[in-house]
Design a protein around this motif. Structure first.
Motif, mmCIF file in Angstrom:
data_model
loop_
_atom_site.group_PDB
_atom_site.id
_atom_site.type_symbol
_atom_site.label_atom_id
_atom_site.label_comp_id
_atom_site.label_asym_id
_atom_site.label_seq_id
_atom_site.Cartn_x
_atom_site.Cartn_y
_atom_site.Cartn_z
ATOM 1 N N HIS A 122 0.829 -1.203 0.000
ATOM 2 C CA HIS A 122 0.000 0.000 0.000
ATOM 3 C C HIS A 122 0.866 1.256 0.000
ATOM 4 O O HIS A 122 0.661 2.179 -0.787
ATOM 5 N N GLU B 209 1.308 4.093 -2.922
ATOM 6 C CA GLU B 209 1.021 5.507 -2.663
ATOM 7 C C GLU B 209 2.141 6.390 -3.197
ATOM 8 O O GLU B 209 1.906 7.383 -3.867
ATOM 9 N N LEU B 210 3.377 5.989 -2.868
ATOM 10 C CA LEU B 210 4.531 6.798 -3.256
ATOM 11 C C LEU B 210 4.655 6.916 -4.768
ATOM 12 O O LEU B 210 5.003 7.954 -5.303
ATOM 13 N N LEU B 211 4.378 5.803 -5.453
ATOM 14 C CA LEU B 211 4.614 5.774 -6.897
ATOM 15 C C LEU B 211 3.362 6.088 -7.692
ATOM 16 O O LEU B 211 3.389 6.085 -8.922
ATOM 17 N N LEU C 121 0.572 4.296 -7.878
ATOM 18 C CA LEU C 121 -0.029 3.121 -8.516
ATOM 19 C C LEU C 121 -1.250 2.665 -7.701
ATOM 20 O O LEU C 121 -1.336 2.934 -6.516
ATOM 21 N N PHE D 51 -17.421 -2.701 -9.919
ATOM 22 C CA PHE D 51 -17.281 -1.535 -9.048
ATOM 23 C C PHE D 51 -16.971 -1.932 -7.615
ATOM 24 O O PHE D 51 -17.081 -3.090 -7.235
ATOM 25 N N ARG E 93 -17.046 3.295 -6.441
ATOM 26 C CA ARG E 93 -16.313 3.721 -7.621
ATOM 27 C C ARG E 93 -16.147 2.557 -8.578
ATOM 28 O O ARG E 93 -16.166 1.403 -8.185
ATOM 29 N N LYS E 94 -16.008 2.942 -9.831
ATOM 30 C CA LYS E 94 -15.852 1.935 -10.868
ATOM 31 C C LYS E 94 -14.432 1.360 -10.813
ATOM 32 O O LYS E 94 -13.489 2.070 -10.496
ATOM 33 N N SER F 294 -12.011 0.156 -13.387
ATOM 34 C CA SER F 294 -11.909 0.054 -14.837
ATOM 35 C C SER F 294 -10.750 -0.859 -15.224
ATOM 36 O O SER F 294 -9.894 -1.183 -14.400
ATOM 37 N N TRP F 295 -10.720 -1.237 -16.481
ATOM 38 C CA TRP F 295 -9.587 -1.990 -17.012
ATOM 39 C C TRP F 295 -8.345 -1.141 -16.814
ATOM 40 O O TRP F 295 -8.365 0.051 -17.097
ATOM 41 N N PRO F 296 -7.258 -1.737 -16.377
ATOM 42 C CA PRO F 296 -6.033 -0.938 -16.276
ATOM 43 C C PRO F 296 -5.643 -0.505 -17.690
ATOM 44 O O PRO F 296 -5.749 -1.302 -18.614
ATOM 45 N N GLU F 297 -5.242 0.754 -17.816
ATOM 46 C CA GLU F 297 -4.806 1.233 -19.125
ATOM 47 C C GLU F 297 -3.349 0.840 -19.327
ATOM 48 O O GLU F 297 -2.632 0.648 -18.368
ATOM 49 N N SER F 298 -2.954 0.734 -20.503
ATOM 50 C CA SER F 298 -1.596 0.351 -20.924
ATOM 51 C C SER F 298 -0.783 -0.352 -19.826
ATOM 52 O O SER F 298 -1.293 -0.765 -18.800
#
Lengths: 386, 332
Positions: free
Chosen positions: B252, B256-258, B260, B309, B318-319, B321-325
């Protein structure tokens, strides 16, 4: 790490939300300036906790969102020189420039483009690759400017001759002033803002004092708010109270980080390296005088603009892209025809879709459209009154 | 250091020596040294499952594993997600000229050990060497084959409204362990990859609960991609509860730091299962009794609809979603 759970306590959130519900007396429209706040609002589903009287307008405080297409084109042009290793924070690489081109696509074509987490990583690359010209893309508000300044200072101290900065740092107060001056706000028909959720990390550098001007000149309350969800809720409560009591003051909710004067060391290094640029073209907001930083003459050996003539040709974005209006708070992502169809995080047509801190990206990732009926998109959304 | 040279992949004496002294010796099993271009084996009339995967992870050796053990675990797990008992593996090596033979030996030993522990022998393989600069040390491809017990019908399209969703432990360990080791990103952590073979856990689950509807390993794209895949394959909605999702504090904090989202971070020893509600509690107990399922949790449920969700610990929604790239290239 402390401060992850403390400010994300669901029970405390409910107490705050109840208190807000108790105290609302009218409709309120508050703008959160920073993408970090937009991110928290969506990620934690805060709008589900807020009463319908409160509408949050997402402001322009997303560093990559406000860069004009022209700057993206200039960056891509720079990478045509294969002796250049172009370094940037990650989000920028995907920002669409002319005809949807981006630094990421330039990289795929063979350009030397590298993602860095810190300006000092770029400095390290310069030391390790003496045969390459390292160009670091300086972007962001007052939060990232000190790090860029520090890298330039260190490059000078270490006599590095292959480290350059493509400086596009911008200033928060100028953008806020521009929004408060905007015609949409003035004629009250299109945009109403009752108060501002002030920047958190930016304020840790500049302090709370610069916002006093806004409370005096525009009579709008400002609450400097942290980026955690409880910070945001508490700050909204503070704004509601100011409006109810007809006060317009600068209040600081983020006292664990921000004080009145800010970070003097950071301010000093910025003042040492940078000066105000006469004009900067913001995406969405247009040209704003003295709203960005440029490298002082004394340090011009590190300014890539001193070596390369960059194209000043005006570049137009996608015709139907509403990012400009979205950045001014006049429209939301759901008003844009491209949203979620041709414009997605994988293939962003406008900058607000690139990062989850951009308004469109936040909607795309986290917003559940509860009011979709008969396939018709509800433009009022569930984010409060319209 | 003895570097791998192009001669190691030339088809000549040096290659034979490498195969005999390293690969055959380490992967030793009765099927392997047949000396042919193929390995023959018998199959029953049962339904089979096959899966192939290429491993390009960087760095080759990371906290909690290496490309060798990962290449065994990853493919074994993919075969198991049908409920199958994995039987055999193949292994192909693409080696970059200049790789230290010691490193190769270490990785092959670890691979052999993983294969032994998992009980799935490597019965055929191939070695190629590419010129320096045309690869990055070592890539491995493995293919696995397994038998599916006839009483099972496990596929991603089987989730039904009302079903419960269970995960066998904390998410994001693998991705963050790799990230902590990447050049330029070094941050100190004791975090280890969760890379593990899930065949014995799945065999246990399927033995007692053949009613299981879906199994899926949340590898690249993390839990977010996995749930979106299942929801779209089964044409259902999925709701998960933030409070129930096991995440280690280190993961976790690093996320947070990065910047992600742990939901998008890769795992290599995790499975998500979807089962009818009436068996959920007992299945959970069974999973918790296995070493790779001690921290199992019911994390959500299947609903009618289409979205994935999350009910946040705030009470908001919250939704997912598919992770982008790619958040992080070359993670497996």
């Amino acid at each position: 790490m402390k401060y992850i759970k403390e400010f994300r306590d669901g029970k405390k959130a409910k107490i705050l939300a109840e208190q807000i519900k108790k105290e609302v007396k009218q409709n309120y429209a508050f703008m959160e300036f920073c993408g970090g706040h937009t991110h928290a609002i969506f990620k934690y589903g805060l709008t589900d906790l807020l009463p319908p009287e409160i509408k949050m307008i997402h402001g322009p405080g997303c560093p990559v969102c406000i860069l004009p297409e022209k700057v993206i084109k200039q960056a891509i042009d720079l990478t045509l020189d294969r002796d250049i290793l172009f370094c940037s924070y990650g989000d920028l690489l995907k920002v669409p420039g002319p005809k949807g081109d981006s630094l990421l696509k330039a990289k795929a074509r063979g350009a030397n483009v590298s993602m860095v987490y810190s300006s000092l990583d770029a400095l390290n690359l310069a030391r390790k690759n003496p045969d390459k010209k390292i160009v670091f893309m300086g972007i962001g508000f007052e939060t990232t400017a000190p790090a860029t300044a520090m890298a330039i200072k260190m490059a000078k101290d270490q006599n590095l001759t292959n480290f350059f900065v493509f400086c596009n740092h911008v200033l928060t107060p100028s953008a806020i002033q521009n929004i408060f001056h905007s015609p949409e706000l003035r004629n009250m028909q299109e945009l109403k803002i009752d108060g501002l959720l002030g920047p958190s990390h930016v304020s840790s550098i500049i302090g709370t004092r610069p916002y006093e001007y806004f409370t005096e000149e525009f009579e709008k309350p400002v609450v400097i708010a942290g980026f955690e969800p409880l910070d945001v809720l508490q700050s909204i409560l503070m704004l509601v109270r100011q409006v109810n009591e007809k006060r317009a003051e600068v209040e600081n909710q983020y006292i664990r980080v921000v004080d009145k004067e800010g970070n003097q060391t950071a301010k000093n290094i910025v003042a040492e390296i940078f000066e105000l640029e006469r004009n900067f073209e913001w995406r969405g907001l247009g040209s704003i005088p003295y709203s960005s930083l440029k490298i002082k003459k004394k340090y011009k050996q590190f300014d890539i603009k001193a070596y390369v003539k960059l194209s000043e040709e005006k570049v137009l974005g996608h015709k139907a892209c509403q990012c400009g209006a979205i950045l001014r708070g006049v429209k939301t992502a759901l008003d844009c025809k491209l949203f979620g169809k041709t414009c997605t995080p994988e293939n962003p047509l406008g900058p607000c879709m690139v990062s989850a801190e951009g308004a469109c990206g936040a909607y795309y990732h986290w917003y559940i459209n509860k009011k979709v009926e008969n396939g018709k998109r509800d433009k009022t959304m569930s984010l409060g009154h319209d | 250091m003895e570097p791998i040279t192009l001669a190691h992949g030339s088809g000549g004496k040096k290659m034979v020596t490498l195969i005999e002294d390293l690969f055959l010796k380490k992967f030793n099993n009765h099927n392997l040294p047949q000396g042919n271009d193929f390995t023959s084996f018998e199959v029953s009339q049962k339904k089979l499952a096959i899966s192939t995967d290429s491993y390009v992870i960087s760095p080759l050796i990371f906290p909690g594993g290496d490309i060798g053990s990962l290449a065994v675990h990853g493919t074994v797990n993919d075969v198991c997600m049908s409920g199958a008992k994995p039987l055999y593996l193949s292994a192909s090596f693409i080696i970059e000229e200049g790789l230290d033979l010691k490193i190769l030996e270490k990785i092959v030993s670890s691979m052999a050990e993983a294969s032994k522990k998992t009980g799935v022998p490597i019965i055929t393989g191939d070695t190629k060497v590419v010129e320096k600069g045309k690869g990055d040390g070592l890539y491995i491809n493995t293919t696995g084959i397994g038998e599916i017990p006839s009483n099972l019908n496990i596929t991603g399209s089987n989730a039904k409204p009302g079903d419960k969703i269970i995960i066998n432990g904390s998410i994001g360990d693998h991705g963050m362990a790799i990230l902590s080791f990447r050049e330029g990103l070094n941050f100190e952590t004791t975090l280890q990859s969760d890379s593990a073979p899930l065949n014995s856990l799945i065999a246990l689950m399927c033995e007692f609960f053949p009613q299981i509807n879906c199994l899926r390993d949340p590898t690249r794209g993390g839990l977010a991609a996995c749930l979106n895949e299942l929801a779209s394959q089964s044409k259902v909605a999925i709701k998960i509860f933030e409070e129930n999702i096991p995440i280690k504090t280190e993961v976790h904090s690093a996320c947070e730091l990065l910047g992600l989202d742990p939901l998008n971070v890769a795992n290599e020893g995790k499975l998500v299962t979807i089962c009818p509600p009436e068996i959920a509690d007992d299945l959970l107990k069974t999973m918790k009794s296995h070493p790779f399922g001690v921290n199992s949790q019911i994390i959500g449920e299947v609903l009618e609809g289409t979205d994935v969700f999350m009910e946040t610990s705030f009470g908001g929604q919250r939704k997912i979603s598919w992770p982008e790239s790619e958040q992080l290239p070359r993670i497996c």
